[in-house]
Design an enzyme around this catalytic site. Sequence first.
Site, PDB file in Angstrom:
ATOM      1  N   GLU A 168       4.090   8.310  -9.169  1.00  0.00           N
ATOM      2  CA  GLU A 168       3.328   9.315  -9.900  1.00  0.00           C
ATOM      3  C   GLU A 168       2.023   8.677 -10.374  1.00  0.00           C
ATOM      4  OE1 GLU A 168       5.691  11.008 -13.015  1.00  0.00           O
ATOM      5  OE2 GLU A 168       7.387  11.452 -11.674  1.00  0.00           O
TER       6      GLU A 168
ATOM      7  N   GLN B 278     -13.972 -13.274  10.656  1.00  0.00           N
ATOM      8  CA  GLN B 278     -14.977 -14.333  10.613  1.00  0.00           C
ATOM      9  C   GLN B 278     -15.234 -14.908  12.011  1.00  0.00           C
ATOM     10  OE1 GLN B 278     -16.284 -14.658   7.708  1.00  0.00           O
ATOM     11  NE2 GLN B 278     -17.628 -16.438   7.874  1.00  0.00           N
TER      12      GLN B 278
ATOM     13  N   GLY C  85       3.670   4.124 -11.165  1.00  0.00           N
ATOM     14  CA  GLY C  85       3.715   3.486  -9.858  1.00  0.00           C
ATOM     15  C   GLY C  85       4.700   2.340  -9.911  1.00  0.00           C
TER      16      GLY C  85
ATOM     17  N   GLY D 105     -20.399 -10.866  13.578  1.00  0.00           N
ATOM     18  CA  GLY D 105     -20.904  -9.522  13.332  1.00  0.00           C
ATOM     19  C   GLY D 105     -20.065  -8.456  14.005  1.00  0.00           C
TER      20      GLY D 105
ATOM     21  N   GLU E 241       5.239  -0.167  -1.638  1.00  0.00           N
ATOM     22  CA  GLU E 241       6.618  -0.650  -1.768  1.00  0.00           C
ATOM     23  C   GLU E 241       6.703  -1.898  -2.651  1.00  0.00           C
ATOM     24  OE1 GLU E 241       9.383  -0.593   1.482  1.00  0.00           O
ATOM     25  OE2 GLU E 241       8.204   0.920   2.545  1.00  0.00           O
ATOM     26  N   GLY E 242       5.872  -1.912  -3.665  1.00  0.00           N
ATOM     27  CA  GLY E 242       5.863  -3.009  -4.619  1.00  0.00           C
ATOM     28  C   GLY E 242       4.722  -3.971  -4.341  1.00  0.00           C
TER      29      GLY E 242
ATOM     30  N   GLU F 243       2.166  -8.646  -6.991  1.00  0.00           N
ATOM     31  CA  GLU F 243       2.479  -9.079  -8.354  1.00  0.00           C
ATOM     32  C   GLU F 243       3.885  -8.660  -8.763  1.00  0.00           C
ATOM     33  OE1 GLU F 243      -1.792  -9.036  -7.633  1.00  0.00           O
ATOM     34  OE2 GLU F 243      -0.234  -7.516  -7.345  1.00  0.00           O
TER      35      GLU F 243
ATOM     36  N   ALA G 168       9.392  10.237  -2.090  1.00  0.00           N
ATOM     37  CA  ALA G 168       8.520  10.611  -3.201  1.00  0.00           C
ATOM     38  C   ALA G 168       9.001   9.968  -4.494  1.00  0.00           C
ATOM     39  CB  ALA G 168       8.465  12.129  -3.335  1.00  0.00           C
TER      40      ALA G 168
END
Length: 391
Positions: A139, A347, A143, A351, A374-375, A378, A136
Amino acid sequence: MAAPTTLKGPGRDFLDWPFFDDSHKALAEKLDAFAASGALSNIDHSDTDKACRAIVKALGQAGLLDAATGAGGSQPIDSRAACLTRETLAWHDGLADFAFAMQGLGTGAIGLSGSEELRRTVLPKAQSGEWISAFALSEKEAGSDVAAMACVARKDGDHYILDGEKTWISNGGIADVYTVFVRTGEAPGTRGISALVVLADDPGFSIAERIDVIAPHPLATIRFENCRIPASRLLGSPGEGFKIAMRTLDIFRASVAAAALGFAKRALDESVAYAKARPMFGNHLSDLQLTQAAFGDMAAEIDAGALLTYRAAWRRDVQGLPTTKEAAMAKMVATENAQSVIDRAVQIFGGRGVKSGEITESLYREIRALRIYEGATEVQKLIIARELLKA
C-alpha cells in the site's frame, strides 16, 4: 528485452553443480528450445499489456508455467525449477521473466493455503496461461512495513466486504485473479491480517491508476469499494495472512535472485562479445588489462550470487528446511551484484551503453527494481540479522 544479438542463450556449465538433477537439465533444454523457437522474439513489446498476455499464453502452451504453479497445484513447487526458468527467461527477455514470476507469486498462496475448490478453480487456469494472476500486498503507506496496512475487510455473514487500496501491484489491470492481503482485525499489527482471493469481475473492484516504470510492465493501484466476496475465498484462517504472505515470499524470493543472475549473465556475455570485436588502440578492447580485470570481477560476482541462489533453492527442495535467511542472502547478494555487473557492462560499451534500445541500456533499467521489490536490500539485511539473533 531489446536489440538483436548473435548470442544464442545462457551457458549451462553450472548445471553440473550438485544442486541439480536430470529433471533440471531436461528443463534447461526445454527452455532453450522455447527461446530458439522465436516464441518471445515474435511478440510485439510496444504494447506491454498485450505483450504480457501473449507471453503468458505462450509459456502456458509450452508447459513452462508448471514450474511457477506446481503443475497447476498437482505437485509442490520445485524452487530450483522456478529459479532456473527465471534465470533463463531473464537472460532472453525481461518481460517474459516478469510474466512467469507473477503466475507463481500471484497463485502461490492459493497453492499453500487455498481450499480444494479454490485450488481446482484457479491453479489449472494459471498453469495453462488462461488466467493471469497478481499478488496484492503493498500500500502507499505500507510497503516494507506491512503492519501499517490500512485496506480492510469486514465479515458480513458468508461474505467479506473489502474497502481500501493496494498499490505497486504487478499485473494490476490485466490480472484475472488477485491474492489480496487485508486487515481483518483479529489482533494488532501483522496478526490481524488475512488473505482473500478477488476476481477481476467482482463488483466493487476497480483499477484506480496505472503506473509507468522505467522497465515497462503492467502495474497499477487497485481499489476496493464495498467489494463483496464469498468467505470461501479466505486463504487459511482469519489473521493468518501475514504468515501466508511470508511463506509465499520465502518460496519465490530466491527466484528474484535467479532473475538477477539472468540479467547479469546476459550483461557479461554481451560485454565479452563486444570487447572481443571492438578495435581499441591498435588491438581490441578485450586485450586491455582493465577490461580483463572488469570481466574477472563480473564473473566472480555472478558465481557468488548463483551459489547462494541455488543453495537456497536446494535447501528448500531437497532438505525440506526453512530458507528465510538463505533466500534473503541470495536475493541481497545476487541483485546487488547484478547491478554492479550491469553497470560495468554499460561502462564497457561506452556511449553505446546508454543509447536507448541497446541491450545494456535495457538491462540497466530491468535490474534496478529487483533491489526493491519482494523486500528491498535493506529489509533483507534485517531478515538475515533477525534469523541470526534467533539462534
